[in-house]
Design a protein around this motif. Sequence first.
Motif, PDB file in Angstrom:
ATOM      1  N   HIS A  60       0.645  -1.443  -0.096  1.00 28.01           N
ATOM      2  CA  HIS A  60      -0.081   0.256   0.037  1.00 28.01           C
ATOM      3  C   HIS A  60       0.835   1.250   0.119  1.00 28.01           C
ATOM      4  CE1 HIS A  60       0.219   1.503   4.353  1.00 28.01           C
ATOM      5  NE2 HIS A  60       0.457   0.007   4.671  1.00 28.01           N
ATOM      6  N   MET A  61       0.475   2.361  -0.787  1.00 25.29           N
ATOM      7  CA  MET A  61       1.259   3.443  -0.900  1.00 25.29           C
ATOM      8  C   MET A  61       0.820   4.529   0.048  1.00 25.29           C
ATOM      9  SD  MET A  61       0.178   4.810  -4.550  1.00 25.29           S
ATOM     10  CE  MET A  61      -1.255   4.415  -5.463  1.00 25.29           C
ATOM     11  N   ASP A  62      -0.488   4.494   0.661  1.00 24.95           N
ATOM     12  CA  ASP A  62      -0.942   5.706   1.404  1.00 24.95           C
ATOM     13  C   ASP A  62      -0.252   5.667   2.842  1.00 24.95           C
ATOM     14  OD1 ASP A  62      -2.403   3.181   1.925  1.00 24.95           O
ATOM     15  OD2 ASP A  62      -3.795   4.323   3.266  1.00 24.95           O
ATOM     16  N   GLU A  63      -0.351   6.857   3.371  1.00 25.70           N
ATOM     17  CA  GLU A  63       0.135   6.922   4.679  1.00 25.70           C
ATOM     18  C   GLU A  63      -0.915   7.688   5.634  1.00 25.70           C
ATOM     19  OE1 GLU A  63       2.863  10.749   5.274  1.00 25.70           O
ATOM     20  OE2 GLU A  63       2.219  10.737   3.112  1.00 25.70           O
ATOM     21  N   ILE A  64      -0.686   7.259   7.095  1.00 24.74           N
ATOM     22  CA  ILE A  64      -1.613   7.804   7.877  1.00 24.74           C
ATOM     23  C   ILE A  64      -1.686   9.436   8.121  1.00 24.74           C
ATOM     24  CG2 ILE A  64      -2.030   5.840   9.161  1.00 24.74           C
ATOM     25  CD1 ILE A  64      -0.214   7.136  11.401  1.00 24.74           C
ATOM     26  N   ALA A  65      -2.524  10.108   8.047  1.00 24.76           N
ATOM     27  CA  ALA A  65      -2.806  11.482   7.783  1.00 24.76           C
ATOM     28  C   ALA A  65      -3.851  12.018   8.829  1.00 24.76           C
ATOM     29  CB  ALA A  65      -2.985  11.869   6.489  1.00 24.76           C
ATOM     30  N   LEU A  66      -4.110  13.430   8.530  1.00 23.61           N
ATOM     31  CA  LEU A  66      -5.211  14.016   9.172  1.00 23.61           C
ATOM     32  C   LEU A  66      -5.999  14.819   8.171  1.00 23.61           C
ATOM     33  CD1 LEU A  66      -2.679  15.631  12.001  1.00 23.61           C
ATOM     34  CD2 LEU A  66      -4.371  13.781  12.441  1.00 23.61           C
ATOM     35  N   MET A  67      -7.074  15.153   8.415  1.00 20.26           N
ATOM     36  CA  MET A  67      -8.095  16.062   7.590  1.00 20.26           C
ATOM     37  C   MET A  67      -8.717  17.260   8.510  1.00 20.26           C
ATOM     38  SD  MET A  67     -11.367  14.805   5.192  1.00 20.26           S
ATOM     39  CE  MET A  67     -10.322  14.384   3.945  1.00 20.26           C
ATOM     40  N   VAL A  68      -8.467  18.411   7.784  1.00 24.16           N
ATOM     41  CA  VAL A  68      -9.269  19.705   8.394  1.00 24.16           C
ATOM     42  C   VAL A  68     -10.997  19.320   8.556  1.00 24.16           C
ATOM     43  CG1 VAL A  68      -9.774  22.032   7.882  1.00 24.16           C
ATOM     44  CG2 VAL A  68      -7.498  20.917   7.286  1.00 24.16           C
ATOM     45  N   LYS A  69     -11.150  19.574   9.647  1.00 23.37           N
ATOM     46  CA  LYS A  69     -12.755  19.465  10.123  1.00 23.37           C
ATOM     47  C   LYS A  69     -13.332  20.735  10.177  1.00 23.37           C
ATOM     48  CE  LYS A  69     -15.952  17.199  13.146  1.00 23.37           C
ATOM     49  NZ  LYS A  69     -17.079  16.898  12.096  1.00 23.37           N
ATOM     50  N   HIS A  70     -12.804  21.373  11.199  1.00 21.79           N
ATOM     51  CA  HIS A  70     -13.142  22.901  11.540  1.00 21.79           C
ATOM     52  C   HIS A  70     -12.251  23.938  11.764  1.00 21.79           C
ATOM     53  CE1 HIS A  70     -15.755  25.251  14.146  1.00 21.79           C
ATOM     54  NE2 HIS A  70     -14.919  25.195  14.948  1.00 21.79           N
ATOM     55  N   ILE A  71     -12.496  25.132  11.347  1.00 19.20           N
ATOM     56  CA  ILE A  71     -11.745  26.151  11.775  1.00 19.20           C
ATOM     57  C   ILE A  71     -12.375  27.275  12.703  1.00 19.20           C
ATOM     58  CG2 ILE A  71     -10.355  28.361  10.522  1.00 19.20           C
ATOM     59  CD1 ILE A  71     -10.830  26.319   8.024  1.00 19.20           C
ATOM     60  N   ASP A  72     -11.747  27.533  13.478  1.00 14.41           N
ATOM     61  CA  ASP A  72     -12.618  28.603  14.646  1.00 14.41           C
ATOM     62  C   ASP A  72     -12.351  29.822  14.422  1.00 14.41           C
ATOM     63  OD1 ASP A  72     -10.062  29.260  15.879  1.00 14.41           O
ATOM     64  OD2 ASP A  72     -10.586  28.026  17.745  1.00 14.41           O
ATOM     65  N   GLU A  73     -13.158  30.721  15.213  1.00 18.31           N
ATOM     66  CA  GLU A  73     -12.969  32.144  14.631  1.00 18.31           C
ATOM     67  C   GLU A  73     -11.554  32.633  14.792  1.00 18.31           C
ATOM     68  OE1 GLU A  73     -15.263  33.940  13.167  1.00 18.31           O
ATOM     69  OE2 GLU A  73     -16.555  31.866  13.264  1.00 18.31           O
ATOM     70  N   LYS A  74     -10.835  32.340  15.337  1.00 16.35           N
ATOM     71  CA  LYS A  74      -9.336  32.655  16.086  1.00 16.35           C
ATOM     72  C   LYS A  74      -8.395  32.195  14.650  1.00 16.35           C
ATOM     73  CE  LYS A  74      -9.816  33.366  20.800  1.00 16.35           C
ATOM     74  NZ  LYS A  74      -9.433  32.727  22.059  1.00 16.35           N
ATOM     75  N   GLY A  75      -8.955  31.262  13.918  1.00 19.53           N
ATOM     76  CA  GLY A  75      -8.128  30.620  12.913  1.00 19.53           C
ATOM     77  C   GLY A  75      -7.293  29.618  13.121  1.00 19.53           C
TER      78      GLY A  75
END
Length: 356
Positions: A60-75
Motif C-alpha cells: 500500500h502506498m497511502d500514509e496515515i494523515a489528518l483532515m481539516v474538519k473545523h476552523i474556529d473564529e481565531k483561525g
Amino acid sequence: MYNLIKELSETFGPSGYEDEIRKVILKNIKEYAEKVKVDVLGNIIAKVGAGKKKIMIEAHMDEIALMVKHIDEKGFIYVVSLGGWDPRILLGQRVVLRNYKGEKIIGVVGSKPVHLMEKDESKEIKLKDLFIDIGAKDKKEVEKWDIKPGDVVVIDATLKRLGKTDDLITGKALDNRIGCAVVIEVMKSLPEDLKNEYTFYFVFTVQEEVGLKGARTSGFELDVDFAISVDTAPAGDTPGIEEKVSELKVGKGVVIEIVQAEGYGLITPRSLVDKAVSIMEKVKIPYQVEVGVGGVSNAAILYITKKGIPTLGIGIATRNLHTPIEVASLKDIEYAVKSIIELLKNKIIDDHERDN
Ligand code: ZN
C-alpha cells in the motif's frame, strides 16, 4: 535503495489523496512495467510477463494523515484522523497542509506549555482537542489562504539515518513506503524466466490505513492465483514491549506472517508458511515468523477475496509504527526483496495456487 526510500517516505500521500505518491511511484516503475494502469480508486496496476498463472505482488502506498474538519473564529484548525494515530504523538509536531490548489502550508500542532498548566491539569490527550496553528490572524485569513474542511495534513518529516549506523533509517510513512520500495526493487530484479512462467501484477494500493480498501478492489479485479503482500510489522525490540507480545526485531530478517490479529486478520495455510520457511532456510536468508496479536494488513483482505486467494504476508519489522520516527533496517528491506525473488524461483506457488 536509501535514495529511493527517502523519496518515497518524504512524498505526500494521505489515504484517499495518493496523487503525489502515485506520480513518484509511476516515475520509478515506468521502465520496468510492460503495461500500467491506474484503476477507479487510484491503485497502480503494473503488468509484467506473459505466463499462464497470475501472481499479484502488492504494497500500500497511502500514509496515515489528518483532515481539516473545523476552523474556529481565531483561525485555529481542528482535524480528524485518516488512519490510526496515537494523539500523544501528534502534539508538538510540525505539519504540512495541502489546499485545493496544491499549495503546501506549514502548521504546528499546538499545545499548552507547561508554564501555563495547572499543577494537576490532566495530561490525557484527545485528538478533538488538538489544534493546528498556521499563523493566520483569524478564520478569514485561513480562508484567504485557501485552507478548508476536507484539506489533508501530514507530518513534516524528512528521512534520516539513525545514529552512526548505515543500516537503520528513521522517518515518516516507512509504513508502507518501504513496502513500496521492496515491490519496486522486485520489479527491477525479476529474472526473465519467471516472466515466461507467470504473469505478474505489481500493485501499489490506496486506502489501506482506513480499511484495506485498495486491495479489496484490485484483488477482486485481478483474480490472481497467488498473492504476496508486503507491509511493515510492529517490532517488539524496544523497552516496554515484552517478547511474549512481539518477538520481532529490527535487522533480524524478513518477517513471514503466520497470523495477524490472533486470527481475525490473515491466517496463512500452515503448508504455505512451512514451504516459505524451508525456502528461506535453503537460500540462507535471515527470517522471523510472526504470530501477530494486533493489526491487520492487506493480506487479510486478499486471502478472502472472491473465492479466496492463497496469500503470503511478507513483513519488515519496524519500530515506532504510526509515528513520524518509524525505524527500519535497510538490510531487512534487502532481505525482503531477495526473499520474494527466491520464493518465486523456488516455486512457492506450487501446491498452493488456486485450483481454477
Ligand atoms: Zn501498513
